[in-house]
Design an enzyme around this catalytic site. Sequence first.
Site, PDB file in Angstrom:
ATOM      1  CG  ASP A  98      -0.263   0.058   2.536  1.00 21.72           C
ATOM      2  OD1 ASP A  98       0.830  -0.519   2.667  1.00 21.72           O
ATOM      3  OD2 ASP A  98      -0.789   0.700   3.466  1.00 21.72           O
ATOM      4  CG  ASP A 154       3.259 -15.926  -6.607  1.00 27.05           C
ATOM      5  OD1 ASP A 154       3.189 -14.735  -6.224  1.00 27.05           O
ATOM      6  OD2 ASP A 154       4.012 -16.304  -7.531  1.00 27.05           O
ATOM      7  CD  GLU A 212       0.284  -5.479   1.874  1.00 29.90           C
ATOM      8  OE1 GLU A 212      -0.642  -6.003   2.506  1.00 29.90           O
ATOM      9  OE2 GLU A 212       0.386  -4.242   1.708  1.00 29.90           O
ATOM     10  CG  HIS A 254      -1.667  -6.989  -1.953  1.00 32.47           C
ATOM     11  ND1 HIS A 254      -2.880  -7.051  -2.580  1.00 32.47           N
ATOM     12  CD2 HIS A 254      -1.706  -5.865  -1.197  1.00 32.47           C
ATOM     13  CE1 HIS A 254      -3.632  -6.024  -2.207  1.00 32.47           C
ATOM     14  NE2 HIS A 254      -2.930  -5.287  -1.366  1.00 32.47           N
TER      15      HIS A 254
HETATM   16  O1  G3I Z   1      -3.104  -9.541  18.751  1.00 30.43           O
HETATM   17  C1  G3I Z   1      -3.816 -10.719  18.373  1.00 30.43           C
HETATM   18  C2  G3I Z   1      -3.441 -11.863  19.291  1.00 30.43           C
HETATM   19  O2  G3I Z   1      -3.834 -11.560  20.592  1.00 30.43           O
HETATM   20  C3  G3I Z   1      -4.117 -13.133  18.783  1.00 30.43           C
HETATM   21  O3  G3I Z   1      -3.669 -14.227  19.534  1.00 30.43           O
HETATM   22  C4  G3I Z   1      -3.767 -13.373  17.322  1.00 30.43           C
HETATM   23  C5  G3I Z   1      -4.513 -14.571  16.748  1.00 30.43           C
HETATM   24  O4  G3I Z   1      -4.500 -14.554  15.333  1.00 30.43           O
HETATM   25  O5  G3I Z   1      -4.123 -12.242  16.561  1.00 30.43           O
HETATM   26  C6  G3I Z   1      -3.454 -11.074  16.947  1.00 30.43           C
HETATM   27  O6  G3I Z   1      -3.818 -10.021  16.116  1.00 30.43           O
HETATM   28  C7  G3I Z   1      -3.280 -10.035  14.813  1.00 30.43           C
HETATM   29  C8  G3I Z   1      -2.497  -8.759  14.613  1.00 30.43           C
HETATM   30  O7  G3I Z   1      -2.030  -8.682  13.310  1.00 30.43           O
HETATM   31  C9  G3I Z   1      -1.310  -8.653  15.560  1.00 30.43           C
HETATM   32  O8  G3I Z   1      -0.357  -9.627  15.284  1.00 30.43           O
HETATM   33  C10 G3I Z   1      -4.395 -10.137  13.806  1.00 30.43           C
HETATM   34  O9  G3I Z   1      -5.020 -11.400  13.908  1.00 30.43           O
HETATM   35  C11 G3I Z   1      -3.873  -9.957  12.411  1.00 30.43           C
HETATM   36  O10 G3I Z   1      -4.935  -9.893  11.496  1.00 30.43           O
HETATM   37  C12 G3I Z   1      -3.058  -8.689  12.328  1.00 30.43           C
HETATM   38  O11 G3I Z   1      -2.466  -8.623  11.060  1.00 30.43           O
HETATM   39  C13 G3I Z   1      -1.855  -7.399  10.705  1.00 30.43           C
HETATM   40  C14 G3I Z   1      -2.515  -6.845   9.452  1.00 30.43           C
HETATM   41  O12 G3I Z   1      -1.837  -5.688   9.022  1.00 30.43           O
HETATM   42  C15 G3I Z   1      -3.989  -6.496   9.651  1.00 30.43           C
HETATM   43  O13 G3I Z   1      -4.125  -5.490  10.568  1.00 30.43           O
HETATM   44  C16 G3I Z   1      -0.399  -7.693  10.431  1.00 30.43           C
HETATM   45  O14 G3I Z   1       0.261  -8.050  11.658  1.00 30.43           O
HETATM   46  C17 G3I Z   1       0.280  -6.475   9.836  1.00 30.43           C
HETATM   47  O15 G3I Z   1       1.581  -6.843   9.425  1.00 30.43           O
HETATM   48  C18 G3I Z   1      -0.509  -5.954   8.632  1.00 30.43           C
HETATM   49  O16 G3I Z   1       0.087  -4.774   8.209  1.00 30.43           O
HETATM   50  C19 G3I Z   1      -0.373  -4.225   7.002  1.00 30.43           C
HETATM   51  C20 G3I Z   1      -0.829  -2.797   7.321  1.00 30.43           C
HETATM   52  O17 G3I Z   1      -1.979  -2.862   8.119  1.00 30.43           O
HETATM   53  C21 G3I Z   1      -1.086  -1.995   6.062  1.00 30.43           C
HETATM   54  N1  G3I Z   1       0.038  -2.060   5.164  1.00 30.43           N
HETATM   55  C22 G3I Z   1       0.399  -3.400   4.796  1.00 30.43           C
HETATM   56  C23 G3I Z   1       0.775  -4.226   6.002  1.00 30.43           C
HETATM   57  C24 G3I Z   1       1.223  -5.619   5.625  1.00 30.43           C
HETATM   58  O18 G3I Z   1       0.195  -6.462   5.216  1.00 30.43           O
HETATM   59  O1  9MR Z   2      -4.035  -3.308  -0.080  1.00 37.12           O
HETATM   60  C1  9MR Z   2      -4.304  -3.386   1.307  1.00 37.12           C
HETATM   61  C2  9MR Z   2      -3.131  -3.992   2.028  1.00 37.12           C
HETATM   62  O2  9MR Z   2      -1.998  -3.168   1.890  1.00 37.12           O
HETATM   63  C3  9MR Z   2      -3.466  -4.235   3.487  1.00 37.12           C
HETATM   64  O3  9MR Z   2      -2.457  -4.964   4.123  1.00 37.12           O
HETATM   65  C4  9MR Z   2      -4.766  -4.980   3.616  1.00 37.12           C
HETATM   66  C5  9MR Z   2      -5.188  -5.142   5.060  1.00 37.12           C
HETATM   67  O4  9MR Z   2      -5.384  -3.937   5.671  1.00 37.12           O
HETATM   68  O5  9MR Z   2      -5.792  -4.325   2.924  1.00 37.12           O
HETATM   69  C6  9MR Z   2      -5.536  -4.189   1.551  1.00 37.12           C
HETATM   70  O6  9MR Z   2      -6.582  -3.509   0.941  1.00 37.12           O
HETATM   71  C7  9MR Z   2      -7.732  -4.261   0.734  1.00 37.12           C
HETATM   72  C8  9MR Z   2      -8.824  -3.781   1.662  1.00 37.12           C
HETATM   73  O7  9MR Z   2      -8.493  -4.036   3.009  1.00 37.12           O
HETATM   74  C9  9MR Z   2     -10.130  -4.459   1.315  1.00 37.12           C
HETATM   75  N1  9MR Z   2     -10.450  -4.256  -0.085  1.00 37.12           N
HETATM   76  C10 9MR Z   2      -9.429  -4.782  -0.985  1.00 37.12           C
HETATM   77  C11 9MR Z   2      -8.100  -4.128  -0.728  1.00 37.12           C
HETATM   78  C12 9MR Z   2      -7.011  -4.762  -1.604  1.00 37.12           C
HETATM   79  O8  9MR Z   2      -7.178  -4.482  -2.911  1.00 37.12           O
END
Ligand code: G3I
Ligand code: 9MR
Length: 586
Positions: free
Chosen positions: A183, A550, A559, A508
């Site tokens: 993103d 993939d 991603e 991604h």
């Molecule tokens: O904190 C809970 C924990 O208590 C629980 O045991 C566990 C069980 O699955 O979940 C934990 O929460 C997770 C959280 O990360 C912390 O590790 C969520 O399930 C999980 O969905 C969450 O994922 C994060 C994701 O964003 C969604 O928010 C990833 O760590 C994080 O790397 C990812 O980061 C994204 C940014 O939001 C946007 N840019 C891209 C980036 C990479 O995908």
């Molecule tokens: O592209 C977004 C990615 O960078 C994030 O990690 C992810 C989770 O927050 O979300 C992706 O965006 C998606 C959005 O959450 C839902 N609609 C589709 C988007 C991807 O095209």
Amino acid sequence: MKLKSRLLFFSLFLYVTSIAQKYSDKISLDQLGYYPKASKIAVVTDSVSTSEFFIVTADLKDTVYKGLLSETKQSNNSSLKTRIADFSKFQKKGSYAIAIPGLGNSYFFSIANNIHHAVAVASLKGFYYQRVSMPLEKKFAGKWARSAGHPDTAVYVHPSAASDLRPTGTKISSSGGWYDAGDYNKYIVNSGITMGTLFSAYEDFHSYFDTLQTNIPESGNHIPDILNEAIYNLRWMLTMQDPNDGGVYHKCTNAAFDGMVMPGVTKLPRYVVQKGTAASLDFAAVTAQASRIIKHFEEQLPGLADSCLSASLKAWTWAEKNPDSVYDQNAMNKKFEPKISTGAYGDRHFDDEKFWAATELFITTNDASYYKNLEKGFQSLFTLPSWNNVQALGFYSLKRHEKKFSQSVQSDLQIIKNKLTQFADVYVAHISDNAFKTVIGENTKDFIWGSNGVAANESIVLINAYMITKEKKYIDAALSNLNYLMGSNATGYCFVTGIGTKSTMHPHHRQSVADGIVEPVPGLLAGGPNPGRQDHCHYDFVEPETAYSDIDCAYASNEIAINWNAPLVYLANAMEALQYEVGFSK
Ligand code: G3I
Ligand code: 9MR
């Protein structure tokens, strides 16, 4: 040649020519290859009737080694059963494939010194491709050259971040930095661990990095390229601090994710949102660490070290006054417009950020008042770092600088060193039971969103255990996870774009999707297997260690992100830096 061995040679020759060119992705291995004297393991993930494996030369003309496959092992993390081809004893440099009757031959790999140089450099160069506000020129970016992305010279203060001196709608410049991931937003919390990891790589292996160049615009300016790269993002981070009170904005972002377009195509407004405790403490840690490193380059970067330190102190002070400012995006969206739906990176526990910031300030300033903040951290368990858990970064830094501390601090540090090595011992102990002979997979919970970042961070723990004890077993274990990331895993993919024979092709990653170039932007680490599959995209395999898809839809496993690339930079470069010291190469 005796008759018997001549017959064996002849039969192998016939066998090898009959399997010529048939790749089997059921033989997983490090697709770059192996250091001559390191452990070398390929993993067979399909059932085979034979017990033998062969190493053949790259022209498939000669068989140079014959070995026996291990017994079958049921994996703990999927329904796969594996057999191990261990060819550690074979040390001759060259280019080879593994051949298994009935299955075919593996991708080609090499046995050589500096075998991970390509991924070490590429993973660092990957950050250059994430740079936001400058054009990527052809001489540095090759066919991935592009114009500048978001200028971010006029970013709005979101109502959640408004203050008397910077009311809602105030425009500030928050230019530069790296895009976080696939993103186009920039998040301080995730920049925190990323920068801390890159700076730590430099501090731990500075003489190695002093000569490592990555062909970026700054190369040759008498500053190591790893620092040049990190400083590009550091300068952005400094813009994220409100100079009036020292608080740090959580992120610089669109209101919603951009579509799959090239960087800078969309012109929608950008915002800095709510100041937070996690952001301010991570910022304080990074700028304190940056300050002591940059101090050595005062001539090239006049004043920057001092600016970083004063920024750090101000952020620390803000966090002391605001110890529980959680970034809760849902709650924020109930109060303010526009609503923000980009990545949250919302952490609720700040003890670890506080510990890390206090350690970096203590090390940089030598001011004992920061030390008293460490007591709680000394008592807590050692845990694997992640974007929301940075305590280990403080442990690593304390250990790294221990020589400059007083006797009493050094004896406190013994507690940390013991915890860290005990933690690493558990990793080492489980490798033999793992169907892929890696550290990752020791626990099925390793396979989360960003599991490849887990693998790389596990290796950093192990490298620290090695630096504490000088016991080689920890480096062998660290290398197992690099082998994993390079292809020796249940998916058969090398997870780094542009590296290996079968690697991630459709991450991604908006630029890679939109640029019309077949090959994705190189040097970027995919998130990796994640059975959570929060993207709801298509997955051929769904078990913990196989749930990787993939396709660019699959953001929960495919991603890329700066906080996963940074530990890969650390790991691959550490292996390159240590290969002679530990006897992998000679
Ligand atoms: O904190 C809970 C924990 O208590 C629980 O045991 C566990 C069980 O699955 O979940 C934990 O929460 C997770 C959280 O990360 C912390 O590790 C969520 O399930 C999980 O969905 C969450 O994922 C994060 C994701 O964003 C969604 O928010 C990833 O760590 C994080 O790397 C990812 O980061 C994204 C940014 O939001 C946007 N840019 C891209 C980036 C990479 O995908
Ligand atoms: O592209 C977004 C990615 O960078 C994030 O990690 C992810 C989770 O927050 O979300 C992706 O965006 C998606 C959005 O959450 C839902 N609609 C589709 C988007 C991807 O095209």
